[in-house]
Every structure is written in structure tokens, then in C-alpha cells.
Write a protein that holds these residues in place. Sequence first.
Motif, short mmCIF file in Angstrom:
data_model
loop_
_atom_site.label_atom_id
_atom_site.label_comp_id
_atom_site.label_asym_id
_atom_site.label_seq_id
_atom_site.Cartn_x
_atom_site.Cartn_y
_atom_site.Cartn_z
N LYS A 13 0.67 -1.30 -0.18
CA LYS A 13 0.01 -0.02 0.05
C LYS A 13 1.02 1.38 -0.07
N ALA A 14 2.11 1.24 0.55
CA ALA A 14 2.83 2.28 0.67
C ALA A 14 3.31 2.94 -0.76
N HIS A 15 3.62 1.95 -1.70
CA HIS A 15 3.80 2.14 -3.02
C HIS A 15 2.68 2.73 -3.71
N HIS A 16 1.59 2.14 -3.31
CA HIS A 16 0.44 2.73 -4.20
C HIS A 16 0.05 4.24 -3.67
N ASP A 17 0.13 4.55 -2.34
CA ASP A 17 -0.25 5.84 -1.86
C ASP A 17 0.97 6.76 -1.96
N TYR A 18 2.22 6.46 -1.96
CA TYR A 18 3.06 7.40 -1.68
C TYR A 18 4.23 7.22 -2.89
N PHE A 19 4.97 8.18 -3.23
CA PHE A 19 6.10 8.38 -3.81
C PHE A 19 7.27 8.16 -3.08
N VAL A 20 8.09 6.96 -3.06
CA VAL A 20 9.24 6.96 -2.00
C VAL A 20 10.39 7.50 -2.70
N LEU A 21 10.78 8.50 -1.85
CA LEU A 21 12.12 9.61 -2.33
C LEU A 21 13.34 8.98 -1.95
N GLU A 22 13.48 8.40 -0.80
CA GLU A 22 14.62 7.62 -0.14
C GLU A 22 14.40 6.43 0.58
N SER A 23 15.02 5.63 0.83
CA SER A 23 14.85 4.60 1.95
C SER A 23 15.97 4.54 2.85
N TYR A 24 15.85 3.91 4.15
CA TYR A 24 16.68 3.97 5.02
C TYR A 24 16.56 2.58 5.74
N GLU A 25 17.63 1.89 6.17
CA GLU A 25 17.49 0.76 7.11
C GLU A 25 17.45 0.85 8.27
N ALA A 26 16.62 0.45 9.35
CA ALA A 26 16.81 0.48 10.65
C ALA A 26 16.36 -0.76 11.19
N GLY A 27 17.25 -0.93 12.46
CA GLY A 27 16.87 -2.00 13.29
C GLY A 27 15.45 -1.98 14.09
N ILE A 28 15.20 -2.87 14.69
CA ILE A 28 13.70 -2.89 15.18
C ILE A 28 13.86 -3.42 16.74
N GLU A 29 13.36 -2.84 17.88
CA GLU A 29 13.40 -3.54 19.20
C GLU A 29 12.16 -4.17 19.30
N LEU A 30 12.44 -5.73 19.59
CA LEU A 30 11.24 -6.51 19.88
C LEU A 30 11.47 -7.42 20.93
N CYS A 31 10.47 -7.97 21.44
CA CYS A 31 10.80 -9.31 22.35
C CYS A 31 10.92 -10.54 21.91
N GLY A 32 11.05 -11.65 22.71
CA GLY A 32 11.19 -12.92 22.21
C GLY A 32 10.06 -13.37 21.22
N THR A 33 8.96 -13.43 21.83
CA THR A 33 7.53 -13.86 21.25
C THR A 33 7.46 -13.21 20.09
N GLU A 34 7.48 -11.96 19.79
CA GLU A 34 7.32 -10.92 18.69
C GLU A 34 8.33 -11.60 17.49
N VAL A 35 9.58 -11.92 17.83
CA VAL A 35 10.54 -12.72 16.65
C VAL A 35 9.67 -14.04 16.48
N LYS A 36 9.53 -14.56 17.19
CA LYS A 36 9.05 -16.09 16.94
C LYS A 36 7.77 -15.99 15.76
N SER A 37 6.95 -15.02 16.30
CA SER A 37 5.80 -14.55 15.59
C SER A 37 6.06 -14.27 14.25
N LEU A 38 6.99 -13.26 14.08
CA LEU A 38 7.81 -12.76 12.74
C LEU A 38 8.32 -14.22 11.92
N ARG A 39 8.83 -14.99 12.50
CA ARG A 39 9.50 -16.10 12.02
C ARG A 39 8.36 -16.84 11.13
N ALA A 40 7.28 -16.94 11.85
CA ALA A 40 6.00 -17.67 11.12
C ALA A 40 5.25 -16.67 10.17
#
Length: 153
Positions: A13-40
Motif C-alpha cells: 500500500k505504501a507504493h500505491h499511496d506514496y512516492f518513495v524518495l529515499e529509503s533507510y535501513e533500521a533495526g527494530i526493538e522486539l521481544c522474544g515472542t514477537e520474533v517467533k511470530s515474525l518467523r512465522a
Amino acid sequence: MKESTKTIAQNKKAHHDYFVLESYEAGIELCGTEVKSLRAGRVNLKDSWCNIVDGEIFVNGMHISPYDHGNVFNKDPMRVRRLLMHKKEILKLFGTLQQQGLSLIPISLYFKGSKVKMQVGLCKGKKLYDKRATMAERDAKRNIDRALKERQY
């Protein structure tokens, strides 16, 4: 040693609603169960956005489904999560956002090695006529590809 990247989720939806001018890479602060959910692969970036508060950058509206076997360790699926970037990058982004009225939108979420990273885009909103032009371009490209494919046979 080369680190492998595995995409978890894309914000189409981001590419549909916006022009992406620049992109950056960021880490994200998560807890353990969130990482397991992301792996799924149980994450939704659809209506998420980022803001900068007191020199820290946060992602809002990102939904990570609770882990099935997480019981009391599960966190709120819609909680505000902190992104990890260099202070200099955050201050540069803050200045740009204030001056030009741009938005900071999560574009994708992926594993880089064992770490979870988020691609954040500096975006400018599209008008309705821009969206129509993009759709027309995509349709024209699809028709050209079909015609070329038919000619090859």
C-alpha cells in the motif's frame, strides 16, 4: 561472509499511496515472542507509519500477531516499537520531515542474518491522478509484455 536476507513482509500500500524518495535501513526493538511470530510471517505493515519523538524514532500501527505458545510473555500486538538508527540519521530525517511535509513509512520488514531489519521510506503522498497514471503505466506494460509473448510463439 555474506549475510542472507529473507523478506518477512512488504507494505504494498505504501507504493500505491506514496512516492518513495529515499529509503533507510533500521533495526527494530522486539521481544522474544514477537520474533517467533515474525518467523512465522504473522505481521501486517498496511497502515503503519513512523514518527520521531525526542530524538528517537518509533513505528506505530504495525500489527504483530501474538505467538501461539507465548502465553504470558506475549506483548500487545499493536504496541509502539522503537526503531534503531544512528542519531545523526534521525536528526537529518527530522529536519527533512519538518521542512518539506513528508512522511516516514515502513516499506518492508526482513531478516538480515539473525537480526530483524525494517526498510523505512521517506515518502511524499500521491494525488488521485498520480495513482491513475501509475495504474495506466502498469496496464500498458502488461499489454506490451503480452504482445511480445504472443509474437514469440
